[in-house]
Design a protein around this motif. Structure first.
Motif, PDB file in Angstrom:
ATOM      1  N   PHE A   1      80.787  36.887 -32.937  1.00 11.58           N
ATOM      2  CA  PHE A   1      79.653  37.407 -33.840  1.00 11.58           C
ATOM      3  C   PHE A   1      79.839  37.376 -35.042  1.00 11.58           C
ATOM      4  O   PHE A   1      80.804  38.109 -35.552  1.00 11.58           O
ATOM      5  N   GLU A   2      79.159  36.695 -35.790  1.00 10.08           N
ATOM      6  CA  GLU A   2      79.172  36.450 -37.283  1.00 10.08           C
ATOM      7  C   GLU A   2      78.614  37.650 -38.074  1.00 10.08           C
ATOM      8  O   GLU A   2      77.457  37.554 -38.664  1.00 10.08           O
ATOM      9  N   ALA A   3      79.232  38.729 -38.269  1.00 13.08           N
ATOM     10  CA  ALA A   3      78.587  39.870 -39.041  1.00 13.08           C
ATOM     11  C   ALA A   3      79.717  40.910 -39.511  1.00 13.08           C
ATOM     12  O   ALA A   3      81.014  40.510 -39.388  1.00 13.08           O
ATOM     13  N   SER A   4      79.433  41.943 -39.926  1.00 12.70           N
ATOM     14  CA  SER A   4      80.333  42.827 -40.780  1.00 12.70           C
ATOM     15  C   SER A   4      80.160  44.318 -40.188  1.00 12.70           C
ATOM     16  O   SER A   4      78.924  44.701 -40.814  1.00 12.70           O
ATOM     17  N   PRO A   5      80.770  45.109 -39.420  1.00 10.30           N
ATOM     18  CA  PRO A   5      81.845  44.571 -38.966  1.00 10.30           C
ATOM     19  C   PRO A   5      81.902  43.465 -38.029  1.00 10.30           C
ATOM     20  O   PRO A   5      80.580  43.407 -37.145  1.00 10.30           O
ATOM     21  N   GLY A   6      82.625  42.591 -37.587  1.00  9.53           N
ATOM     22  CA  GLY A   6      82.610  41.569 -36.781  1.00  9.53           C
ATOM     23  C   GLY A   6      82.832  41.953 -35.198  1.00  9.53           C
ATOM     24  O   GLY A   6      82.971  43.111 -35.163  1.00  9.53           O
ATOM     25  N   ASN A   7      82.736  41.083 -34.248  1.00  6.37           N
ATOM     26  CA  ASN A   7      82.918  41.281 -32.841  1.00  6.37           C
ATOM     27  C   ASN A   7      83.234  39.864 -32.121  1.00  6.37           C
ATOM     28  O   ASN A   7      83.170  39.190 -32.575  1.00  6.37           O
ATOM     29  N   VAL A   8      84.002  40.250 -31.111  1.00  6.04           N
ATOM     30  CA  VAL A   8      84.313  39.228 -30.306  1.00  6.04           C
ATOM     31  C   VAL A   8      83.783  39.748 -28.758  1.00  6.04           C
ATOM     32  O   VAL A   8      84.468  40.934 -28.418  1.00  6.04           O
ATOM     33  N   THR A   9      83.222  38.919 -28.051  1.00  8.56           N
ATOM     34  CA  THR A   9      82.673  39.487 -26.617  1.00  8.56           C
ATOM     35  C   THR A   9      83.609  38.801 -25.737  1.00  8.56           C
ATOM     36  O   THR A   9      83.831  37.566 -25.841  1.00  8.56           O
ATOM     37  N   ARG A  10      83.838  39.452 -24.701  1.00 13.26           N
ATOM     38  CA  ARG A  10      84.477  38.788 -23.559  1.00 13.26           C
ATOM     39  C   ARG A  10      83.830  38.999 -22.245  1.00 13.26           C
ATOM     40  O   ARG A  10      83.298  39.937 -21.737  1.00 13.26           O
ATOM     41  N   MET A  11      83.253  37.737 -21.785  1.00  6.20           N
ATOM     42  CA  MET A  11      82.030  37.975 -20.538  1.00  6.20           C
ATOM     43  C   MET A  11      82.781  37.226 -19.633  1.00  6.20           C
ATOM     44  O   MET A  11      82.847  35.856 -19.645  1.00  6.20           O
ATOM     45  N   PRO A  12      83.069  37.595 -18.167  1.00  3.93           N
ATOM     46  CA  PRO A  12      82.962  36.734 -17.235  1.00  3.93           C
ATOM     47  C   PRO A  12      81.775  35.790 -16.810  1.00  3.93           C
ATOM     48  O   PRO A  12      80.840  36.351 -16.687  1.00  3.93           O
ATOM     49  N   ILE A  13      82.062  34.655 -16.139  1.00  2.00           N
ATOM     50  CA  ILE A  13      81.245  33.847 -16.163  1.00  2.00           C
ATOM     51  C   ILE A  13      81.680  33.052 -14.778  1.00  2.00           C
ATOM     52  O   ILE A  13      82.998  32.677 -14.631  1.00  2.00           O
ATOM     53  N   GLU A  14      80.767  32.400 -13.794  1.00  2.00           N
ATOM     54  CA  GLU A  14      81.133  31.711 -12.872  1.00  2.00           C
ATOM     55  C   GLU A  14      80.163  30.669 -12.445  1.00  2.00           C
ATOM     56  O   GLU A  14      78.926  30.943 -12.452  1.00  2.00           O
ATOM     57  N   GLN A  15      80.742  29.584 -11.951  1.00  2.00           N
ATOM     58  CA  GLN A  15      79.713  28.398 -11.335  1.00  2.00           C
ATOM     59  C   GLN A  15      79.590  28.507 -10.079  1.00  2.00           C
ATOM     60  O   GLN A  15      80.399  28.517  -9.181  1.00  2.00           O
ATOM     61  N   ASP A  16      78.132  28.206  -9.510  1.00  2.31           N
ATOM     62  CA  ASP A  16      77.953  28.063  -8.247  1.00  2.31           C
ATOM     63  C   ASP A  16      77.894  26.655  -7.716  1.00  2.31           C
ATOM     64  O   ASP A  16      78.102  25.766  -8.562  1.00  2.31           O
ATOM     65  N   GLU A  17      77.755  26.431  -6.545  1.00  2.00           N
ATOM     66  CA  GLU A  17      77.897  25.142  -5.938  1.00  2.00           C
ATOM     67  C   GLU A  17      76.902  24.082  -6.487  1.00  2.00           C
ATOM     68  O   GLU A  17      77.103  22.922  -6.186  1.00  2.00           O
ATOM     69  N   ASP A  18      75.840  24.651  -6.839  1.00  2.00           N
ATOM     70  CA  ASP A  18      74.813  23.859  -7.631  1.00  2.00           C
ATOM     71  C   ASP A  18      75.085  23.584  -8.948  1.00  2.00           C
ATOM     72  O   ASP A  18      74.199  22.766  -9.499  1.00  2.00           O
ATOM     73  N   GLY A  19      76.114  23.960  -9.658  1.00  2.00           N
ATOM     74  CA  GLY A  19      76.485  23.629 -10.952  1.00  2.00           C
ATOM     75  C   GLY A  19      75.806  24.683 -11.775  1.00  2.00           C
ATOM     76  O   GLY A  19      76.024  24.786 -12.998  1.00  2.00           O
ATOM     77  N   GLY A  20      75.191  25.534 -11.327  1.00  2.55           N
ATOM     78  CA  GLY A  20      74.653  26.822 -12.369  1.00  2.55           C
ATOM     79  C   GLY A  20      75.574  27.745 -12.440  1.00  2.55           C
ATOM     80  O   GLY A  20      76.590  28.095 -11.671  1.00  2.55           O
ATOM     81  N   TRP A  21      75.575  28.358 -13.996  1.00  2.00           N
ATOM     82  CA  TRP A  21      76.459  29.452 -14.146  1.00  2.00           C
ATOM     83  C   TRP A  21      75.683  30.854 -14.136  1.00  2.00           C
ATOM     84  O   TRP A  21      74.677  31.014 -14.617  1.00  2.00           O
TER      85      TRP A  21
END
Length: 688
Positions: A185-205
């Motif tokens: 995230f391009e700001a001051s103070p800056g940030n980085v997020t850590r987000m768990p994601i997963e793909q299903d059998e149909d290709g969606g996340w």
């Protein structure tokens, strides 16, 4: 840009504050540069983003899913395209035998107000303001006590959560359908997020927002001093996300000025850049014309706009909020603690272990590109009159048990074929590079030099540089300090004399400075000033994304986006004096046997500012992020000035080089480059 009661930003646009054409050098009166636009290969417009937004953070997963961010879209767009977001293309995968469809230009308001892709559908995984783990808001830092930083008065570099950029996905299963997504995230103070994601059998996340973390708010990040203006990045060969701090406020010298210019003149007035006013109370005031007309000989301190957000950064670190004429005196960001590449070790952990590679040097980093030898790193610094850098570790970086022990040499590039490039169309000129060794150190050594400045605050600015007691007459003390700093430099930080002494010693013997304990810190903490002082080519204008194919080997290519070719690249001074192309270009460099690169070859050239819509509509403008896919094709993302286009949106293009079976040089999207003389006469632009 919103004004606040106490700390006011310079008069500039939101786009400028976010890195687009900060110096305002693009101009409609630019002449017709031959062979601009030009493509060696084939371009396919794959996506257009919502009005007001850049295309940022491209990443293609192991299964072929394209992820990219929706950064600072217009608030006037209909939901969900009026807020910052992180999304992916559903229903399409890049890979062998894909059938990429080109999308037409956005020629209606409805098309202009959303994200469109040639194949599939753009779906948002998370957006600005989403509630995440620990009852926090996506992308927004807090104070150590958990107070949302956006609640405090102070200048903003940007709205928090509004500016997602880099996306780097780290798989946690073998087939790459499950993992964690790191987003800048391009700001001051800056940030980085850590987000768990997963793909299903149909290709969606799907995203697990409940277990998503603002890494800025972890104790480990605060101990490092936090981050500022997190821009693009890379995934390292050892499988970790690398976040680049685009510390635009790092210049101590404006434009092409050098420390020797100051020494010769006996005064720094007219030469100073933003970092010299870092710990000034109300620092963004130095970006107002009233201030620099009075104190800096009418010269804007380069990077002053990026001093915005420093007070909020201080509150993020734990400082007590202050009033109108009270300097921050308890906790203040160390000027030398931001402007680095951050490696998130143990990315699979809920709280990864961040480490800053101080030994890579300090700049407005757009991105690193780490080579497969795990030793060589190329780095681009965004903005006007910036350098191109390389770091070479003594041993593979992951082989060090402690990353603070990483040791190596920092280099700055010098263009050596000045005469061949002078006053030539950029499409016709390869740039030949030499690499000047700045110095050698360990990460731990550089960290120790940085720590020497940890206790410097806004009170020091006044007490070091003014005779008047600021508690008795704040305005008089501030005026005295401003005059003293503009003339003699900020004595709270590395001085002009130290930089010049380092440069003199380097000129006598580049190896001798490695043994001088009093001067070794200079090129690591004042990288740009040091590179200028020894004649490196610190003239690149908006040196942006840099990338190579994963596990690139000698013979493969590194791609480099130059968003605008103007300013120091097209003036009549220094090593670069090429014809101007405000639409920028993309270079590539072949990786040599020792992972060195020595030649930048232009493969895409953007439009001139003077080009009409029928040329500009189908040409790249201001390439920012670049991402090289496994098959060698390149995603090119725009952060564009609009020039002659008939539409206002930024695009993402798929570039297919000639050697991969593109239609071929001179056959498609080559604009007036189709003509032998390279001009526009009798040539409307796109040949198809």
């Amino acid at each position: 840009m919103v004004e606040f009661t106490r700390r006011k930003l310079m008069a500039t646009s939101v786009a400028a504050a976010l890195g687009a054409s900060v110096a305002g050098t693009a101009a409609a009166e630019d002449g017709d540069t031959p062979h601009a636009p030009m493509v060696k290969g084939e371009l396919t417009r794959f996506a257009t983003t919502a009005f007001g937004a850049e295309v940022t953070g491209p990443f293609v997963t192991q299964s072929g899913t394209l992820i990219f961010s929706l950064q600072h879209p217009s608030r006037q767009n209909p939901a969900p395209f009026n807020t910052g977001g992180i999304g992916y293309v559903k229903g399409f995968s890049f890979g062998d035998d894909d059938d990429v469809q080109e999308i037409g230009i956005p020629n209606t308001k409805e098309k202009q107000s959303k994200v469109r892709v040639g194949n599939g559908e753009y779906v948002l995984l998370a957006q600005e303001g989403d509630n995440i783990g620990d009852d926090e808001d996506l992308g927004i830092p807090t104070t150590p006590d958990g107070v949302n930083i956006s609640q405090f008065d102070g200048t903003r570099y940007s709205d928090f959560g509004y500016t997602p950029d880099m996306n780097q996905f780290v798989p946690t299963n073998e087939d790459g359908t499950k993992g964690v997504l790191f987003t800048n995230f391009e700001a001051s103070p800056g940030n980085v997020t850590r987000m768990p994601i997963e793909q299903d059998e149909d290709g969606g996340w799907t995203a697990d927002r409940e277990n998503t973390t603002n890494l800025a708010n972890t104790e480990a990040m605060r101990e490092l001093g936090g981050t500022r203006i997190n821009c693009y990045g890379d995934r390292s060969p050892w499988g970790t996300p690398l976040s680049a701090e685009e510390e635009y406020a790092h210049p101590r010298l404006a434009g092409t000025a050098t420390t020797s210019d100051i020494m010769d003149a006996g005064s720094g007035v007219g030469y100073r850049g933003a970092s010299q006013f870092w710990n000034r109370p109300n620092p963004t005031e130095v970006g107002s014309s009233e201030w620099y007309d009075e104190y800096n000989d009418g010269v804007y301190p380069q990077g002053a706009f990026a001093l915005a957000g420093l007070e909020l950064h201080a509150y993020y670190l734990g400082a007590d909020p202050v009033g109108d004429e009270t300097p921050i005196g308890d906790t203040y960001p160390n000027v030398y603690r931001t402007g680095y590449i951050v490696d998130f070790r143990k990315p699979e952990w809920a709280e990864p272990k961040p480490v800053k590679y101080y030994v890579f040097g300090r700049a407005a980093w757009e991105a690193p590109d780490v080579q497969s030898d795990e030793k060589t790193v190329y780095l681009t610094s965004d903005g006007d009159t910036k350098g191109l850098y390389k770091f070479v570790a003594d041993e593979p970086i992951p082989s060090y048990d402690d990353p603070m022990d990483v040791a190596g040499t920092l280099y700055a590039a010098k263009v050596t074929n000045e005469d061949a490039a002078k006053n030539k169309p950029p499409a016709n000129v390869d740039l030949e590079l030499d690499w000047l060794p700045l110095s050698h150190a360990t990460n731990r050594e550089v960290a120790s030099w940085i720590a020497e400045y940890d206790d410097v605050t806004q009170v020091d600015y006044l007490e070091t540089h003014a005779e008047t007691d600021w508690q008795e007459d704040f305005e008089a003390a501030l005026a005295e300090a401003d005059k003293a700093v503009a003339k003699n430099g900020n004595q709270d930080f590395i001085t002009d004399e130290e930089i010049q002494a380092w440069a003199n010693k380097w000129t006598d013997d580049p190896n001798a400075v490695v043994d001088d304990e009093s001067l070794r810190k200079v090129p690591f903490l004042e990288t740009r000033a040091a590179a200028k002082a020894i004649g490196a080519t610190v003239e690149f204008r908006k040196s942006e994304g840099i990338d190579s194919v994963e596990d690139a080997q000698p013979g493969d290519y590194i791609y480099l986006g130059i968003s605008e070719l103007n300013g120091g690249m097209s003036d009549q001074h220094g090593d670069l004096r090429m014809d101007r192309v405000d639409g920028g270009l993309v270079y590539r460099a072949e990786i040599e046997a020792d992972y060195n690169i020595s030649t930048l070859e232009p493969v895409i050239v953007g439009s001139d500012a003077s080009d009409p819509a029928d040329v500009a509509n189908d040409s790249v403008l201001n390439i920012d992020n670049v991402f090289v896919m496994d098959d060698g094709r390149v995603l090119c993302c725009e952060d564009a000035d609009k020039f002659g286009r008939s539409y206002p949106n930024d695009c993402m293009y798929l570039y297919t080089p000639d050697e991969l079976g593109a239609i071929g040089d001179g056959d498609r999207n080559n604009g007036h480059g189709n003509d032998a003389d390279g001009d526009d006469e009798g040539n409307p632009g796109n040949s198809e």
